[in-house]
Design a protein around this motif. Structure first.
Motif, PDB file in Angstrom:
ATOM      1  N   PRO A   1       0.979  -1.215  -0.115  1.00 48.77           N
ATOM      2  CA  PRO A   1      -0.529  -0.385  -0.646  1.00 48.77           C
ATOM      3  C   PRO A   1       0.950   1.734  -0.136  1.00 48.77           C
ATOM      4  O   PRO A   1       1.930   1.210   1.021  1.00 48.77           O
ATOM      5  N   MET A   2       0.363   2.216  -1.262  1.00 50.78           N
ATOM      6  CA  MET A   2       0.872   3.293  -1.013  1.00 50.78           C
ATOM      7  C   MET A   2       1.235   4.141   0.325  1.00 50.78           C
ATOM      8  O   MET A   2       1.922   4.997   0.558  1.00 50.78           O
ATOM      9  N   LEU A   3      -0.045   4.167   0.937  1.00 49.97           N
ATOM     10  CA  LEU A   3      -0.235   5.049   2.595  1.00 49.97           C
ATOM     11  C   LEU A   3       0.106   4.616   3.670  1.00 49.97           C
ATOM     12  O   LEU A   3      -0.630   3.526   3.254  1.00 49.97           O
ATOM     13  N   GLU A   4       1.030   4.986   4.638  1.00 51.27           N
ATOM     14  CA  GLU A   4       1.191   4.135   5.794  1.00 51.27           C
ATOM     15  C   GLU A   4       0.878   5.350   6.728  1.00 51.27           C
ATOM     16  O   GLU A   4       1.812   5.717   6.891  1.00 51.27           O
ATOM     17  N   PRO A   5      -0.067   5.305   6.904  1.00 49.05           N
ATOM     18  CA  PRO A   5       0.027   5.983   8.465  1.00 49.05           C
ATOM     19  C   PRO A   5       0.843   5.761   9.693  1.00 49.05           C
ATOM     20  O   PRO A   5       1.690   7.314  10.088  1.00 49.05           O
ATOM     21  N   LEU A   6       1.094   4.849   9.364  1.00 47.63           N
ATOM     22  CA  LEU A   6       2.053   4.121  10.645  1.00 47.63           C
ATOM     23  C   LEU A   6       3.421   5.368  10.682  1.00 47.63           C
ATOM     24  O   LEU A   6       3.876   5.773  11.778  1.00 47.63           O
ATOM     25  N   GLN A   7       3.230   4.668   9.354  1.00 45.77           N
ATOM     26  CA  GLN A   7       5.247   5.435   9.266  1.00 45.77           C
ATOM     27  C   GLN A   7       4.617   7.152   9.307  1.00 45.77           C
ATOM     28  O   GLN A   7       6.067   7.548  10.187  1.00 45.77           O
ATOM     29  N   GLU A   8       3.948   7.853   9.003  1.00 44.46           N
ATOM     30  CA  GLU A   8       3.642   9.118   9.332  1.00 44.46           C
ATOM     31  C   GLU A   8       4.079   9.446  10.872  1.00 44.46           C
ATOM     32  O   GLU A   8       4.847  10.152  11.470  1.00 44.46           O
ATOM     33  N   GLU A   9       3.129   8.612  11.442  1.00 44.29           N
ATOM     34  CA  GLU A   9       3.205   9.200  12.933  1.00 44.29           C
ATOM     35  C   GLU A   9       4.503   8.626  13.724  1.00 44.29           C
ATOM     36  O   GLU A   9       4.511   9.329  14.500  1.00 44.29           O
ATOM     37  N   MET A  10       5.070   7.342  13.916  1.00 42.62           N
ATOM     38  CA  MET A  10       6.714   7.750  14.101  1.00 42.62           C
ATOM     39  C   MET A  10       7.542   8.573  14.008  1.00 42.62           C
ATOM     40  O   MET A  10       8.007   8.377  15.004  1.00 42.62           O
ATOM     41  N   LEU A  11       7.316   9.183  12.206  1.00 41.36           N
ATOM     42  CA  LEU A  11       7.813  10.573  12.381  1.00 41.36           C
ATOM     43  C   LEU A  11       7.745  11.886  13.025  1.00 41.36           C
ATOM     44  O   LEU A  11       8.659  12.044  13.553  1.00 41.36           O
ATOM     45  N   GLU A  12       6.450  11.611  13.141  1.00 42.88           N
ATOM     46  CA  GLU A  12       5.555  12.450  13.883  1.00 42.88           C
ATOM     47  C   GLU A  12       6.450  12.797  15.170  1.00 42.88           C
ATOM     48  O   GLU A  12       6.879  13.866  16.181  1.00 42.88           O
ATOM     49  N   LYS A  13       6.527  11.453  15.875  1.00 39.45           N
ATOM     50  CA  LYS A  13       7.314  10.779  17.445  1.00 39.45           C
ATOM     51  C   LYS A  13       8.505  11.682  17.771  1.00 39.45           C
ATOM     52  O   LYS A  13       8.622  12.628  18.510  1.00 39.45           O
ATOM     53  N   TRP A  14       9.152  11.000  16.743  1.00 45.40           N
ATOM     54  CA  TRP A  14      10.142  11.135  16.717  1.00 45.40           C
ATOM     55  C   TRP A  14      10.513  12.954  16.197  1.00 45.40           C
ATOM     56  O   TRP A  14      11.644  13.408  17.216  1.00 45.40           O
ATOM     57  N   LEU A  15      10.335  13.621  15.776  1.00 40.80           N
ATOM     58  CA  LEU A  15      10.499  14.420  15.493  1.00 40.80           C
ATOM     59  C   LEU A  15       9.797  15.762  17.009  1.00 40.80           C
ATOM     60  O   LEU A  15      11.274  16.373  16.975  1.00 40.80           O
ATOM     61  N   GLU A  16       8.455  15.096  17.321  1.00 41.39           N
ATOM     62  CA  GLU A  16       8.828  15.842  18.790  1.00 41.39           C
ATOM     63  C   GLU A  16       9.757  15.918  19.518  1.00 41.39           C
ATOM     64  O   GLU A  16      10.446  16.711  20.382  1.00 41.39           O
ATOM     65  N   LYS A  17      10.174  14.971  19.765  1.00 37.51           N
ATOM     66  CA  LYS A  17      10.795  14.267  21.421  1.00 37.51           C
ATOM     67  C   LYS A  17      12.310  15.059  20.470  1.00 37.51           C
ATOM     68  O   LYS A  17      13.232  15.546  21.415  1.00 37.51           O
ATOM     69  N   SER A  18      12.640  15.139  19.906  1.00 41.43           N
ATOM     70  CA  SER A  18      13.997  15.447  18.880  1.00 41.43           C
ATOM     71  C   SER A  18      14.375  16.871  19.035  1.00 41.43           C
ATOM     72  O   SER A  18      15.269  17.637  19.267  1.00 41.43           O
ATOM     73  N   LEU A  19      13.028  17.587  18.820  1.00 44.30           N
ATOM     74  CA  LEU A  19      12.970  18.989  19.596  1.00 44.30           C
ATOM     75  C   LEU A  19      12.784  19.633  20.648  1.00 44.30           C
ATOM     76  O   LEU A  19      12.733  20.895  20.422  1.00 44.30           O
ATOM     77  N   GLU A  20      12.077  18.859  21.544  1.00 46.85           N
ATOM     78  CA  GLU A  20      11.917  19.406  22.902  1.00 46.85           C
ATOM     79  C   GLU A  20      12.519  19.759  23.238  1.00 46.85           C
ATOM     80  O   GLU A  20      14.272  19.625  23.534  1.00 46.85           O
ATOM     81  N   GLY A  21      12.206  20.934  23.717  1.00 43.74           N
ATOM     82  CA  GLY A  21      13.254  22.078  24.970  1.00 43.74           C
ATOM     83  C   GLY A  21      14.390  23.265  23.706  1.00 43.74           C
ATOM     84  O   GLY A  21      15.391  23.383  24.910  1.00 43.74           O
ATOM     85  N   LYS A  22      14.710  22.256  22.537  1.00 45.63           N
ATOM     86  CA  LYS A  22      15.489  22.838  21.841  1.00 45.63           C
ATOM     87  C   LYS A  22      14.804  24.048  21.453  1.00 45.63           C
ATOM     88  O   LYS A  22      14.006  25.014  21.291  1.00 45.63           O
ATOM     89  N   ARG A  23      16.088  25.760  21.225  1.00 45.52           N
ATOM     90  CA  ARG A  23      15.648  26.580  20.920  1.00 45.52           C
ATOM     91  C   ARG A  23      15.015  26.767  19.909  1.00 45.52           C
ATOM     92  O   ARG A  23      15.778  26.158  18.489  1.00 45.52           O
ATOM     93  N   HIS A  24      14.716  27.936  18.899  1.00 43.25           N
ATOM     94  CA  HIS A  24      13.970  27.558  17.798  1.00 43.25           C
ATOM     95  C   HIS A  24      13.331  27.037  16.844  1.00 43.25           C
ATOM     96  O   HIS A  24      12.378  26.486  16.178  1.00 43.25           O
ATOM     97  N   ARG A  25      12.088  25.932  18.433  1.00 39.89           N
ATOM     98  CA  ARG A  25      11.953  25.087  18.190  1.00 39.89           C
ATOM     99  C   ARG A  25      10.386  24.864  17.066  1.00 39.89           C
ATOM    100  O   ARG A  25      10.545  24.321  16.305  1.00 39.89           O
ATOM    101  N   LYS A  26       9.841  25.963  18.183  1.00 36.92           N
ATOM    102  CA  LYS A  26       8.591  26.600  16.629  1.00 36.92           C
ATOM    103  C   LYS A  26       9.283  26.783  14.967  1.00 36.92           C
ATOM    104  O   LYS A  26       8.693  26.171  14.359  1.00 36.92           O
ATOM    105  N   GLU A  27       9.652  27.677  14.827  1.00 34.74           N
ATOM    106  CA  GLU A  27      10.702  27.687  13.814  1.00 34.74           C
ATOM    107  C   GLU A  27      11.028  27.033  13.060  1.00 34.74           C
ATOM    108  O   GLU A  27      10.238  26.358  11.951  1.00 34.74           O
ATOM    109  N   LEU A  28      11.827  25.597  13.511  1.00 34.06           N
ATOM    110  CA  LEU A  28      12.388  24.654  13.471  1.00 34.06           C
ATOM    111  C   LEU A  28      11.466  23.368  12.621  1.00 34.06           C
ATOM    112  O   LEU A  28      11.115  22.657  11.661  1.00 34.06           O
TER     113      LEU A  28
END
Ligand code: S3P
Length: 268
Positions: A42-69
């Motif tokens: 299947p072309m669409l895999e929302p689970l992959q997107e969810e994982m990426l989303e979680k990783w992104l939020e975690k990686s940006l946590e507490g970082k300066r310019h979080r919102k802009e990045l």
């Protein structure tokens, strides 16, 4: 001054690395798509997107310019979706079908998954006329509404990569079918009368069935329209008992198959 020059040099090196990474990212996305296609996944895999989303939020946590990045990353993700869409559809996708067949639900998921523009014909017409569809029917009449539908379809021909969700009556005019086919692939979504009734019974936005919410009425109107719907369609998908994700994946799969067939047909 020397320091400023050095910092500028560092920044341009940074930009070069970023750009190369983005080019690489785009290339990988294309390879992932080719891989899915070759392995019939299947072309669409929302689970992959969810994982990426979680990783992104975690990686940006507490970082300066979080919102802009985060905004930059959202743009990168949108770009990825557009690359996917460009590979799959080089045209508009026109969703047709009876009221309650799932056109709006499918257009919403499809447009967000592929970062495609979405046009809900009813919404656009209602906004332009500054009144609800029921009021347009009542004050201006059905013919007026049907002509507004035709004009909107013509307007869409100059675009591509748009998901157009048509009102249920759009394919009934021959002219509309000709117009939608000029730059679009027409996807017919079907549903059993019982499914339609279940989906529309609590809503009050469809003047044509407002006072006739029964399986018998829906079945009869559906039977009257079936021939025109089917004649307009490039592909057909039954939606009963399926999730929006299943329907979208089926849609992408069928459109890609149809494209390959056309390509092979012209090559032979
Ligand atoms: C109609 C369907 C409606 C809307 C109008 C007429 C029809 O759209 O355009 O009420 O004739 O089938 P939906 O199919 O989105 O409900």
């Amino acid at each position: 001054m020397d320091q400023l020059e050095m910092l500028r040099e560092d920044l341009s090196q940074c930009d070069e690395i970023l750009l190369n990474m983005l080019l690489l990212r785009s290339h990988i996305i294309e390879r992932i798509m080719a891989c899915k296609e070759a392995n019939k996944l299947p072309m669409l895999e929302p689970l992959q997107e969810e994982m990426l989303e979680k990783w992104l939020e975690k990686s940006l946590e507490g970082k300066r310019h979080r919102k802009e990045l985060r905004e930059v990353y959202d743009a990168i993700l949108r770009c990825g979706r557009k690359i996917q869409a460009g590979r799959v559809f080089d045209y508009n996708i026109v969703l047709i079908g009876f009221m309650g067949a799932g056109k709006s639900t499918v257009s919403s998921l499809l447009s967000s998954a592929f970062a495609m523009e979405r046009v809900e014909m009813d919404e656009v017409i209602a906004a332009r006329e500054a009144m609800s569809i029921s009021d347009i029917f009542e004050t201006r009449g059905e013919e007026y509404f049907r002509s507004a539908e035709t004009s909107l379809l013509i307007e869409m021909q100059s675009k591509k990569n748009v998901v157009i969700s048509c009102g249920g009556g759009v394919p009934l005019r021959e002219r509309n079918v000709a117009e939608m086919k000029k730059n679009g692939k027409v996807v017919l979504l079907t549903a059993k009368p019982e499914t339609v009734l279940e989906r529309v019974k609590e809503e009050h936005v469809r003047p044509i069935i407002e006072d006739h919410k029964s399986v018998e009425f829906i079945a009869e109107l559906m039977a009257d329209r079936r021939e025109k719907y089917e004649a307009a369609a490039d592909i057909m998908i039954a939606t009963d008992g399926k999730s929006a994700l299943d329907i979208c994946n089926e849609l992408v799969d069928q459109l890609m198959k149809a494209q390959t067939e056309v390509k092979n047909g012209t090559e032979n």
